[in-house]
Design a protein around this motif. Sequence first.
Motif, PDB file in Angstrom:
ATOM      1  N   TYR A   2      14.212  23.284  32.598  1.00 39.13           N
ATOM      2  CA  TYR A   2      14.277  24.724  32.400  1.00 39.13           C
ATOM      3  C   TYR A   2      14.496  25.010  30.921  1.00 39.13           C
ATOM      4  O   TYR A   2      14.770  24.114  30.127  1.00 39.13           O
ATOM      5  CB  TYR A   2      15.373  25.375  33.254  1.00 39.13           C
ATOM      6  CG  TYR A   2      16.774  25.078  32.805  1.00 39.13           C
ATOM      7  CD1 TYR A   2      17.420  25.917  31.911  1.00 39.13           C
ATOM      8  CD2 TYR A   2      17.474  23.976  33.275  1.00 39.13           C
ATOM      9  CE1 TYR A   2      18.715  25.663  31.493  1.00 39.13           C
ATOM     10  CE2 TYR A   2      18.755  23.717  32.870  1.00 39.13           C
ATOM     11  CZ  TYR A   2      19.373  24.565  31.978  1.00 39.13           C
ATOM     12  OH  TYR A   2      20.650  24.308  31.565  1.00 39.13           O
ATOM     13  N   ALA A   3      14.364  26.285  30.567  1.00 41.25           N
ATOM     14  CA  ALA A   3      14.582  26.706  29.188  1.00 41.25           C
ATOM     15  C   ALA A   3      15.130  28.126  29.202  1.00 41.25           C
ATOM     16  O   ALA A   3      14.839  28.910  30.098  1.00 41.25           O
ATOM     17  CB  ALA A   3      13.282  26.650  28.387  1.00 41.25           C
ATOM     18  N   ILE A   4      15.933  28.429  28.199  1.00 40.16           N
ATOM     19  CA  ILE A   4      16.377  29.800  27.962  1.00 40.16           C
ATOM     20  C   ILE A   4      15.493  30.343  26.850  1.00 40.16           C
ATOM     21  O   ILE A   4      15.487  29.819  25.742  1.00 40.16           O
ATOM     22  CB  ILE A   4      17.860  29.854  27.542  1.00 40.16           C
ATOM     23  CG1 ILE A   4      18.749  29.159  28.577  1.00 40.16           C
ATOM     24  CG2 ILE A   4      18.296  31.296  27.318  1.00 40.16           C
ATOM     25  CD1 ILE A   4      18.747  29.799  29.941  1.00 40.16           C
ATOM     26  N   VAL A   5      14.727  31.367  27.168  1.00 35.77           N
ATOM     27  CA  VAL A   5      13.736  31.898  26.230  1.00 35.77           C
ATOM     28  C   VAL A   5      14.033  33.369  25.964  1.00 35.77           C
ATOM     29  O   VAL A   5      14.506  34.096  26.843  1.00 35.77           O
ATOM     30  CB  VAL A   5      12.300  31.700  26.785  1.00 35.77           C
ATOM     31  CG1 VAL A   5      12.102  32.454  28.067  1.00 35.77           C
ATOM     32  CG2 VAL A   5      11.255  32.089  25.773  1.00 35.77           C
ATOM     33  N   LEU A  41      15.617  29.153  23.038  1.00 36.95           N
ATOM     34  CA  LEU A  41      16.959  28.987  22.506  1.00 36.95           C
ATOM     35  C   LEU A  41      17.631  27.718  23.019  1.00 36.95           C
ATOM     36  O   LEU A  41      18.470  27.140  22.328  1.00 36.95           O
ATOM     37  CB  LEU A  41      17.814  30.203  22.877  1.00 36.95           C
ATOM     38  CG  LEU A  41      17.215  31.557  22.478  1.00 36.95           C
ATOM     39  CD1 LEU A  41      18.080  32.675  23.003  1.00 36.95           C
ATOM     40  CD2 LEU A  41      17.052  31.654  20.991  1.00 36.95           C
ATOM     41  N   LEU A  42      17.256  27.279  24.224  1.00 34.94           N
ATOM     42  CA  LEU A  42      17.836  26.081  24.826  1.00 34.94           C
ATOM     43  C   LEU A  42      16.785  25.480  25.740  1.00 34.94           C
ATOM     44  O   LEU A  42      16.087  26.204  26.445  1.00 34.94           O
ATOM     45  CB  LEU A  42      19.080  26.446  25.634  1.00 34.94           C
ATOM     46  CG  LEU A  42      19.821  25.314  26.318  1.00 34.94           C
ATOM     47  CD1 LEU A  42      21.309  25.516  26.121  1.00 34.94           C
ATOM     48  CD2 LEU A  42      19.499  25.250  27.783  1.00 34.94           C
ATOM     49  N   ALA A  43      16.673  24.153  25.726  1.00 34.46           N
ATOM     50  CA  ALA A  43      15.716  23.472  26.594  1.00 34.46           C
ATOM     51  C   ALA A  43      16.389  22.273  27.232  1.00 34.46           C
ATOM     52  O   ALA A  43      17.098  21.525  26.558  1.00 34.46           O
ATOM     53  CB  ALA A  43      14.490  23.035  25.793  1.00 34.46           C
ATOM     54  N   GLN A  44      16.149  22.089  28.531  1.00 34.51           N
ATOM     55  CA  GLN A  44      16.716  20.962  29.263  1.00 34.51           C
ATOM     56  C   GLN A  44      15.570  20.208  29.910  1.00 34.51           C
ATOM     57  O   GLN A  44      14.775  20.776  30.647  1.00 34.51           O
ATOM     58  CB  GLN A  44      17.695  21.450  30.323  1.00 34.51           C
ATOM     59  CG  GLN A  44      18.404  20.361  31.082  1.00 34.51           C
ATOM     60  CD  GLN A  44      17.707  19.972  32.376  1.00 34.51           C
ATOM     61  OE1 GLN A  44      16.940  20.723  32.931  1.00 34.51           O
ATOM     62  NE2 GLN A  44      17.972  18.781  32.822  1.00 34.51           N
ATOM     63  N   VAL A  51      19.774  22.243  22.075  1.00 34.92           N
ATOM     64  CA  VAL A  51      20.217  23.584  21.721  1.00 34.92           C
ATOM     65  C   VAL A  51      19.667  23.900  20.343  1.00 34.92           C
ATOM     66  O   VAL A  51      19.817  23.117  19.408  1.00 34.92           O
ATOM     67  CB  VAL A  51      21.758  23.687  21.730  1.00 34.92           C
ATOM     68  CG1 VAL A  51      22.199  25.084  21.331  1.00 34.92           C
ATOM     69  CG2 VAL A  51      22.295  23.322  23.090  1.00 34.92           C
ATOM     70  N   GLY A  52      19.016  25.039  20.221  1.00 32.84           N
ATOM     71  CA  GLY A  52      18.407  25.416  18.956  1.00 32.84           C
ATOM     72  C   GLY A  52      19.385  26.103  18.035  1.00 32.84           C
ATOM     73  O   GLY A  52      20.413  26.616  18.438  1.00 32.84           O
TER      74      GLY A  52
END
Length: 106
Positions: A2-5, A41-44, A51-52
Motif C-alpha cells: 500500500y501507499a499513502i498518496v 508520502l509513504l510506501a510499504q 517514508v519520504g
Amino acid sequence: MYAIVEIQGQQFKAEPEKFLYVHYLGEAVKEGDKIEFDRVLLAQADETVKVGAPTVEGAKVVCEVLTPLVKGEKVIVFKKKRRKGYRRKNGHRQYFTKVLIKEVVA
C-alpha cells in the motif's frame, strides 16, 4: 502493498484493486483514462516501509478513471439567529471522481 498518496491536498491510502473517491479532477479526464499520482508520502512493500522526506523517490500510484463525475451526499446548511427572524437553508453536493487503483510502484 500500500501507499499513502497526496491527491489534490488530501491524503489517501492506496491499495491495488481498491476504489477511491477523490475530489473532482476536472473535465480534462475521461472515463477509462490512466492517471499517475507521484506525490507518494509513504510506501510499504514486502514488509519494508519507505517514508519520504517529503516524498518517496521513484514511487507512484497508477489509477484508472471509472466515473469522471460523481455527486456526493447532500449536506444541509442551516443558519438561524434566535428571536431575529433570520433563517437560511442551503444545500450542497460535492463533486467527486471515482478511480480504481491499478498498481502501486514503490
